[in-house]
Design an enzyme around this catalytic site. Structure first.
Site, PDB file in Angstrom:
ATOM      1  N   GLU A   1       8.886  10.644   0.301  1.00  0.00           N
ATOM      2  CA  GLU A   1      10.145  10.410   1.025  1.00  0.00           C
ATOM      3  C   GLU A   1      11.323  11.041   0.282  1.00  0.00           C
ATOM      4  O   GLU A   1      12.266  11.539   0.895  1.00  0.00           O
ATOM      5  CB  GLU A   1      10.353   8.898   1.253  1.00  0.00           C
ATOM      6  CG  GLU A   1       9.393   8.382   2.324  1.00  0.00           C
ATOM      7  CD  GLU A   1       9.070   6.902   2.257  1.00  0.00           C
ATOM      8  OE1 GLU A   1       9.747   6.151   1.529  1.00  0.00           O
ATOM      9  OE2 GLU A   1       8.098   6.495   2.936  1.00  0.00           O
TER      10      GLU A   1
ATOM     11  N   GLY B   1       3.110   0.401   0.091  1.00  0.00           N
ATOM     12  CA  GLY B   1       4.452   0.315   0.651  1.00  0.00           C
ATOM     13  C   GLY B   1       4.589  -0.914   1.541  1.00  0.00           C
ATOM     14  O   GLY B   1       4.779  -2.030   1.065  1.00  0.00           O
TER      15      GLY B   1
ATOM     16  N   GLU C   1      -0.899  10.397  -2.482  1.00  0.00           N
ATOM     17  CA  GLU C   1      -0.424   9.822  -1.226  1.00  0.00           C
ATOM     18  C   GLU C   1      -0.357  10.901  -0.149  1.00  0.00           C
ATOM     19  O   GLU C   1       0.636  11.650  -0.083  1.00  0.00           O
ATOM     20  CB  GLU C   1       0.980   9.241  -1.415  1.00  0.00           C
ATOM     21  CG  GLU C   1       1.047   8.127  -2.437  1.00  0.00           C
ATOM     22  CD  GLU C   1       2.174   7.160  -2.119  1.00  0.00           C
ATOM     23  OE1 GLU C   1       1.888   5.967  -2.004  1.00  0.00           O
ATOM     24  OE2 GLU C   1       3.324   7.592  -1.948  1.00  0.00           O
TER      25      GLU C   1
ATOM     26  N   HIS D   1       8.247  10.604  -5.008  1.00  0.00           N
ATOM     27  CA  HIS D   1       7.679  10.048  -3.767  1.00  0.00           C
ATOM     28  C   HIS D   1       7.934  11.042  -2.630  1.00  0.00           C
ATOM     29  O   HIS D   1       8.982  11.697  -2.592  1.00  0.00           O
ATOM     30  CB  HIS D   1       8.331   8.701  -3.470  1.00  0.00           C
ATOM     31  CG  HIS D   1       7.646   7.934  -2.384  1.00  0.00           C
ATOM     32  ND1 HIS D   1       7.842   8.219  -1.050  1.00  0.00           N
ATOM     33  CD2 HIS D   1       6.756   6.919  -2.425  1.00  0.00           C
ATOM     34  CE1 HIS D   1       7.099   7.400  -0.322  1.00  0.00           C
ATOM     35  NE2 HIS D   1       6.429   6.591  -1.136  1.00  0.00           N
TER      36      HIS D   1
ATOM     37  N   SER E   1      -0.710   3.537   3.694  1.00  0.00           N
ATOM     38  CA  SER E   1      -1.165   2.470   4.591  1.00  0.00           C
ATOM     39  C   SER E   1      -2.275   1.606   3.990  1.00  0.00           C
ATOM     40  O   SER E   1      -3.182   1.167   4.699  1.00  0.00           O
ATOM     41  CB  SER E   1      -1.597   3.059   5.936  1.00  0.00           C
ATOM     42  OG  SER E   1      -0.507   3.723   6.557  1.00  0.00           O
TER      43      SER E   1
ATOM     44  N   GLY F   1       3.023   4.939   5.821  1.00  0.00           N
ATOM     45  CA  GLY F   1       3.770   4.195   6.830  1.00  0.00           C
ATOM     46  C   GLY F   1       3.295   4.448   8.252  1.00  0.00           C
ATOM     47  O   GLY F   1       3.971   4.093   9.213  1.00  0.00           O
TER      48      GLY F   1
ATOM     49  N   ASN G   1       5.732  -0.823  -3.639  1.00  0.00           N
ATOM     50  CA  ASN G   1       6.961  -0.040  -3.426  1.00  0.00           C
ATOM     51  C   ASN G   1       7.701  -0.640  -2.238  1.00  0.00           C
ATOM     52  O   ASN G   1       7.289  -0.460  -1.099  1.00  0.00           O
ATOM     53  CB  ASN G   1       6.586   1.422  -3.160  1.00  0.00           C
ATOM     54  CG  ASN G   1       7.801   2.255  -2.784  1.00  0.00           C
ATOM     55  OD1 ASN G   1       8.936   1.860  -3.037  1.00  0.00           O
ATOM     56  ND2 ASN G   1       7.560   3.414  -2.180  1.00  0.00           N
ATOM     57  N   TRP G   2       8.783  -1.358  -2.547  1.00  0.00           N
ATOM     58  CA  TRP G   2       9.495  -2.073  -1.473  1.00  0.00           C
ATOM     59  C   TRP G   2      10.437  -1.155  -0.696  1.00  0.00           C
ATOM     60  O   TRP G   2      11.070  -1.600   0.273  1.00  0.00           O
ATOM     61  CB  TRP G   2      10.286  -3.249  -2.058  1.00  0.00           C
ATOM     62  CG  TRP G   2       9.438  -4.294  -2.722  1.00  0.00           C
ATOM     63  CD1 TRP G   2       8.067  -4.353  -2.744  1.00  0.00           C
ATOM     64  CD2 TRP G   2       9.887  -5.429  -3.462  1.00  0.00           C
ATOM     65  NE1 TRP G   2       7.638  -5.460  -3.458  1.00  0.00           N
ATOM     66  CE2 TRP G   2       8.741  -6.130  -3.905  1.00  0.00           C
ATOM     67  CE3 TRP G   2      11.144  -5.932  -3.797  1.00  0.00           C
ATOM     68  CZ2 TRP G   2       8.825  -7.297  -4.668  1.00  0.00           C
ATOM     69  CZ3 TRP G   2      11.228  -7.087  -4.553  1.00  0.00           C
ATOM     70  CH2 TRP G   2      10.079  -7.763  -4.977  1.00  0.00           C
ATOM     71  N   LYS G   3      10.593   0.074  -1.148  1.00  0.00           N
ATOM     72  CA  LYS G   3      11.487   1.033  -0.479  1.00  0.00           C
ATOM     73  C   LYS G   3      12.878   0.398  -0.293  1.00  0.00           C
ATOM     74  O   LYS G   3      13.304  -0.371  -1.144  1.00  0.00           O
ATOM     75  CB  LYS G   3      10.887   1.492   0.851  1.00  0.00           C
ATOM     76  CG  LYS G   3       9.430   1.947   0.705  1.00  0.00           C
ATOM     77  CD  LYS G   3       8.930   2.700   1.886  1.00  0.00           C
ATOM     78  CE  LYS G   3       7.430   2.919   1.749  1.00  0.00           C
ATOM     79  NZ  LYS G   3       6.923   4.024   2.532  1.00  0.00           N
TER      80      LYS G   3
HETATM   81  C1  PEP Z   1       4.430   4.230  -0.175  1.00  0.00           C
HETATM   82  O1  PEP Z   1       5.566   3.847   0.065  1.00  0.00           O
HETATM   83  O2  PEP Z   1       4.212   4.828  -1.231  1.00  0.00           O
HETATM   84  C2  PEP Z   1       3.387   3.965   0.802  1.00  0.00           C
HETATM   85  C3  PEP Z   1       2.165   4.350   0.531  1.00  0.00           C
HETATM   86  O3  PEP Z   1       3.754   3.308   1.954  1.00  0.00           O
HETATM   87  P1  PEP Z   1       2.752   2.615   3.023  1.00  0.00           P
HETATM   88  O4  PEP Z   1       1.796   1.752   2.221  1.00  0.00           O
HETATM   89  O5  PEP Z   1       3.665   1.797   3.887  1.00  0.00           O
HETATM   90  O6  PEP Z   1       2.037   3.692   3.737  1.00  0.00           O
END
Ligand code: PEP
Length: 260
Positions: free
Chosen positions: A105, A242, A175, A103, A221, A181, A13-15
């Site tokens: 976010e 992410g 998640e 998600h 993470s 993050g 997931n490049w956000k």
């Molecule tokens: C995500 O964006 O779904 C995510 C898990 O981000 P990260 O790996 O940066 O925690």
């Protein structure tokens, strides 16, 4: 009866990162970093921002790269006066295979509710793509001992209208919000316990076949240094990655680990 083997799915997931030019560069490096046997054992999807989807699709198709195209969000309606939104048909026409839905976010920053998530999940299936539906608890909910109630509640709210075939094809991403993050992880045992509770709910609501086939990713993470232990858990079938997915070498490492 032996459990059907579930092929792990690793999703990047490049956000809100990567212009379309940077995105092309990233998938080319990622493709070089994969090993020939990886695609037989692990599914891999990359989820660029909308503005890079067409460019990435063109390169994936032209070079027959062993990864699927994914999107980060979608609207549930097929067309209409919804300024700034993207429809399931628009994504399907770009050969998008997986769509991240709900998600944290989007839930926290953009007001997505369980009801909206349920409509999106149904719309993604109707357009013949696969939803990756995210569920997760806040730190307060975890500390109050409400994790399973929270995530199973989100799962049920998002999937109540699905038939057993759709349920089996769904991907759920567990998640924990406090781990996204932040560099903090759930321990492999904690992540396994939650993923097991999610699978048990699907078994109870939709039957044994759906529960046995459903793929559950862990996200929060994940990086090459911690992926092996998480991916070794029996109810964890891959990772939603992410930050680490912006580094092609790191993402390829996670794919190798998922294979083993
Ligand atoms: C995500 O964006 O779904 C995510 C898990 O981000 P990260 O790996 O940066 O925690």
């Amino acid at each position: 009866m032996a459990e059907p083997r579930r092929k792990p799915l690793v999703s990047g997931n490049w956000k809100m990162h990567m212009t379309h030019l940077e995105a092309i560069n990233l998938i080319q490096k990622l493709s070089y970093s994969l090993e020939a046997a990886d695609p037989s054992y692990v599914d891999l999807s990359v989820h660029p921002p909308f503005t890079a989807l067409r460019s990435v699709q063109t390169v994936l198709d032209a070079d027959d790269m062993p990864m699927s195209l994914g999107a980060q969000n979608v609207h549930w309606e097929d067309k209409g006066a919804f300024t700034g939104e993207i429809s399931p048909t628009m994504l399907a026409k770009l050969n998008v295979s997986y769509v991240i839905v709900g998600h944290s976010e989007r839930r926290q920053l953009f007001g997505e509710t369980d009801e909206m998530v349920a409509k999106k999940v149904a719309a993604v299936f109707a357009a013949r793509m696969t939803p990756i539906m995210c569920v997760g608890e806040t730190l307060d909910e975890r500390e109050a001992g409400a994790t399973e109630e929270r995530v199973v509640g989100q799962l049920r709210a998002g999937t109540a209208a699905l038939n057993p075939e759709q349920m089996a094809a769904l991907v759920v991403a567990y998640e924990p919000i406090w781990a996204i993050g932040t560099g903090r992880n759930a321990t492999p045992d904690d992540a396994q316990a939650v993923c097991n509770a999610l699978r048990a709910a699907v078994l109870a609501d939709h039957g044994e076949a759906a529960g046995a086939r459903l793929r559950i990713q862990y996200g929060g993470s994940v990086k090459a240094a911690n992926a092996a232990e998480l991916l070794a858990q029996p109810d964890i079938d891959g990772a939603l990655v992410g930050g680490a997915s912006l580094d092609p070498g790191e993402l390829a490492q996670i794919v190798h680990l998922a294979r083993n």
